[in-house]
Design a protein around this motif. Structure first.
Motif, PDB file in Angstrom:
ATOM      1  N   THR A 122      43.300 -38.190 -32.119  1.00 17.44           N
ATOM      2  CA  THR A 122      44.675 -38.622 -32.401  1.00 17.44           C
ATOM      3  C   THR A 122      45.641 -38.148 -31.320  1.00 17.44           C
ATOM      4  O   THR A 122      46.669 -38.800 -31.089  1.00 17.44           O
ATOM      5  N   GLU A 125      46.488 -40.755 -28.762  1.00 20.68           N
ATOM      6  CA  GLU A 125      47.209 -41.979 -29.130  1.00 20.68           C
ATOM      7  C   GLU A 125      48.647 -41.678 -29.548  1.00 20.68           C
ATOM      8  O   GLU A 125      49.281 -42.478 -30.238  1.00 20.68           O
ATOM      9  N   GLN A 154      40.608 -44.695 -27.486  1.00 23.42           N
ATOM     10  CA  GLN A 154      41.891 -44.160 -27.044  1.00 23.42           C
ATOM     11  C   GLN A 154      41.909 -43.943 -25.531  1.00 23.42           C
ATOM     12  O   GLN A 154      42.939 -44.170 -24.876  1.00 23.42           O
ATOM     13  N   ASP A 157      42.593 -47.275 -23.963  1.00 19.10           N
ATOM     14  CA  ASP A 157      44.005 -47.653 -24.051  1.00 19.10           C
ATOM     15  C   ASP A 157      44.842 -46.912 -23.015  1.00 19.10           C
ATOM     16  O   ASP A 157      45.688 -47.510 -22.338  1.00 19.10           O
TER      17      ASP A 157
END
Length: 282
Positions: A122, A125, A154, A157
């Motif tokens: 997490t 992101e 992630q 991205d």
């Protein structure tokens, strides 16, 4: 062949000047059982025939305080550069990054988990970290990411969102290679091959995994080199986190990559490191 290591660690023997304050509140076992000062690292490099190194800050010892890795590497500017860690989602991340770079930091690393904590992608992101990534692109500072396969979406991205930042995937993102050729269980790793700013760090973990079950160095590493190109692969010792002498760790890596061409090995053991960290090319 010139040898450059992009993943050793150093631990000070002066806990008063450099007090431990580990990320996640738990100090790693290795940093207590087999710490290695900067002077000891230089001695190990001399013994092993390692020319230069990008020394990675120990987050599981010092948290976000990069003082020892910066101070230690600055003692040997002809041999070492420092790779540190900051809280990239903090409100002051941009000036903090600039401040460490001014002190000599040449790279950064995000530690999302490992020996002291399960992986939590997490952090990768969080939009609050985007300004930090922007300044990395501006300054030409690469980012290492420690994650497992769970974090590769992630990573993808971030790599696409910040194409000016070279991302170095620690331990190749810990792929599952035990199924052997064609390594279908590692598809999430090979899916990154078309993203040009993603680089792979080859460490003892993968050299150990390719000796297990159906995997082999002779079938895995040529597939990786064919997909990514050796110019996006670099060797890192993980010394002293991984057991053994630096010389032994290097010998294992050389044996594991023996099936690759000499040109590919030159990239992995030196030239890619100089691309990622131009200060190592001096």
């Amino acid at each position: 062949m010139r040898i450059i290591d992009i993943h050793p660690h150093i631990i000070s023997d002066d806990a008063t000047r450099y007090p431990p304050a580990p990320l996640f509140g738990k100090r790693s076992d290795w940093s207590q059982e087999r710490p290695c000062t900067v002077d000891a690292l230089i001695a190990a490099m001399d013994e092993a025939g390692v020319d230069k190194a990008a020394v990675v800050h120990s987050s599981t010892t010092y948290g976000f305080d990069n003082s020892y890795v910066v101070d230690g590497c600055n003692l040997f500017p002809d041999r070492l550069i420092a790779v540190g860690s900051v809280d990239v989602a903090a409100g002051d991340a941009v000036p903090v990054i600039r401040g460490w770079v001014d002190k000599g930091l040449k790279g950064l690393r995000i530690f999302t988990g490992g020996s002291t904590k399960d992986f939590d992608p997490t952090e990768l992101e969080n939009p609050a970290a985007y300004p930090a990534w922007e300044v990395l692109g501006e300054l030409g500072v690469p980012m290492c990411i420690q994650t497992g396969p769970i974090g590769l979406p992630q990573v993808t991205d971030l790599a696409k969102r910040f194409p000016k930042v070279n991302i170095i995937l620690d331990h190749l993102g810990r792929p599952d290679v035990l199924d052997g050729p064609p390594y279908a269980n590692a598809d999430s790793l090979f899916a990154l091959a078309d993203i040009p700013n993603i680089y792979l760090k080859l460490t003892p973990r993968i050299f150990g995994d390719v000796k297990k079950e159906k995997a082999s160095a002779e079938t895995f590493f040529p597939k990786v080199a064919a997909a990514f190109g050796a110019n996006r692969m670099a060797w890192g010792s993980n010394f002293p986190t991984s057991p053994g002498t630096l010389a032994d760790i290097l010998a294992t890596a050389k044996a594991g990559l023996a099936s690759l061409s000499e040109a590919d090995q030159q990239w992995i053991f030196g030239k890619t490191a100089q691309t990622l960290y131009p200060a190592l090319a001096d």
